[in-house]
Scaffold this motif. Structure first.
Motif, short mmCIF file in Angstrom:
data_model
loop_
_atom_site.label_atom_id
_atom_site.label_comp_id
_atom_site.label_asym_id
_atom_site.label_seq_id
_atom_site.Cartn_x
_atom_site.Cartn_y
_atom_site.Cartn_z
N LEU A 152 6.33 2.22 -7.90
CA LEU A 152 7.14 1.69 -8.71
C LEU A 152 8.32 1.44 -8.20
N VAL A 153 8.91 2.31 -7.32
CA VAL A 153 10.10 2.19 -6.44
C VAL A 153 10.05 1.12 -5.47
N ASN A 154 8.85 1.19 -4.89
CA ASN A 154 8.50 0.11 -3.90
C ASN A 154 8.37 -1.21 -4.51
N LEU A 155 7.60 -1.48 -5.73
CA LEU A 155 7.71 -2.60 -6.34
C LEU A 155 8.78 -3.40 -6.86
N GLN A 203 11.06 14.71 -0.14
CA GLN A 203 11.87 13.95 -1.01
C GLN A 203 10.74 13.00 -1.86
N TYR A 204 10.85 13.15 -3.16
CA TYR A 204 10.34 12.15 -3.98
C TYR A 204 10.89 11.64 -5.35
N TYR A 205 10.29 10.78 -5.91
CA TYR A 205 11.05 9.91 -6.97
C TYR A 205 10.42 10.31 -8.33
N GLN A 206 11.70 10.36 -9.20
CA GLN A 206 11.14 10.81 -10.56
C GLN A 206 11.62 9.85 -11.72
N ILE A 207 10.82 9.43 -12.50
CA ILE A 207 11.29 8.49 -13.47
C ILE A 207 11.07 9.15 -15.17
N ASN A 208 12.26 9.30 -15.72
CA ASN A 208 11.97 10.14 -16.95
C ASN A 208 12.20 9.13 -17.98
N ARG A 267 0.93 -1.21 -0.05
CA ARG A 267 -0.04 0.01 -0.01
C ARG A 267 0.84 1.37 -0.15
N TYR A 268 0.35 2.31 -0.48
CA TYR A 268 1.14 3.53 -0.54
C TYR A 268 0.12 4.68 0.03
N ILE A 306 3.54 10.06 -6.38
CA ILE A 306 3.00 8.71 -6.07
C ILE A 306 3.21 7.45 -6.79
N THR A 307 3.09 7.86 -8.24
CA THR A 307 3.42 6.56 -9.28
C THR A 307 4.75 6.22 -9.20
N ALA A 308 5.56 6.88 -9.15
CA ALA A 308 7.14 6.69 -8.96
C ALA A 308 7.32 6.07 -7.73
N GLY A 309 6.78 6.23 -6.86
CA GLY A 309 6.81 5.81 -5.54
C GLY A 309 6.34 4.47 -5.36
#
Length: 203
Positions: free
Chosen positions: A192-195, A173-178, A114-115, A187-190
């Motif tokens: 994916l990082v957890n996954l 702090q947040y994640y980013q995928i380009n 869960r997020y 949220i979406t990148a987070g």
């Protein structure tokens, strides 16, 4: 040729073994900025993975006019309504509403971590496998466009960059995928990082 059973087996085994490990210390969301976790609204998103030799994941681009998360890249999904039987039903319903993804085409693998979002949602991601090249059609009220990003790319830690920004007066702090001209962040990148940590996909 890779069949759906091969991809399903790989994902199922990776998810099962990943959730058998104590990785809570390595996962992240926005719970540290939430005063009352019980106040969050329940939501579900579908991580739809395409059955092809190089699998991809279906993502949607939200319209700029939306009140919540305008213009952002997201998984198909939304809040869990009272009439939904469970998170799986909600994720499938939302995906059908947003991009006309037939629920019968989705082979459900199972839930992952869960997020908890600062925007007020307790989000349950649901992983499923779908046939490639389905004729998805975006609902203009909720989706501006959809695209498929390579699963190997978005789950590769080398492509998951950390950034710091200010939101509601707090530095976060947040994640980013380009990927190509798409900015997958927040949220979406987070999720994916957890996954990627749970699946240890590239090992």
């Amino acid at each position: 040729m890779t069949g759906i059973s091969d991809l399903r087996t790989k994902l199922s085994q990776a998810l099962r073994s990943g959730h058998a490990n104590d990785l809570d210390y390595a996962l992240s969301d926005e719970r540290d900025f939430i005063k009352d976790l019980n106040s969050l609204r329940s939501a579900a998103v579908l991580i739809a993975i395409t059955d092809r030799p190089d699998p991809g994941v279906i993502l949607v681009q939200r319209p700029d006019h939306m009140r919540n998360h305008p213009g952002q890249v997201a998984f198909p999904g939304g809040k869990i309504d009272p009439e939904d039987k469970d998170a799986v039903h909600a994720a499938l319903r939302e995906a059908e509403e947003e991009v006309q993804l037939d629920p019968a085409k989705v082979d459900i693998i199972g839930p992952t971590d869960r997020y908890h979002s600062g925007s007020g949602y307790n989000i349950q991601p649901i992983i499923g496998v779908i046939p490639p090249d389905l004729p998805l059609v975006p609902c203009p009220d909720e989706v501006d466009d959809w695209f498929e990003a390579p699963l190997d790319f978005v789950l590769d830690p080398r492509n998951q960059n950390t950034h710091v920004g200010e939101w509601r007066g707090d530095r976060r702090q947040y994640y980013q995928i380009n990927w190509q001209n798409r900015r997958i962040w927040g949220i979406t990148a987070g999720i994916l990082v957890n996954l990627s940590k749970r699946l240890d996909w590239l090992s």
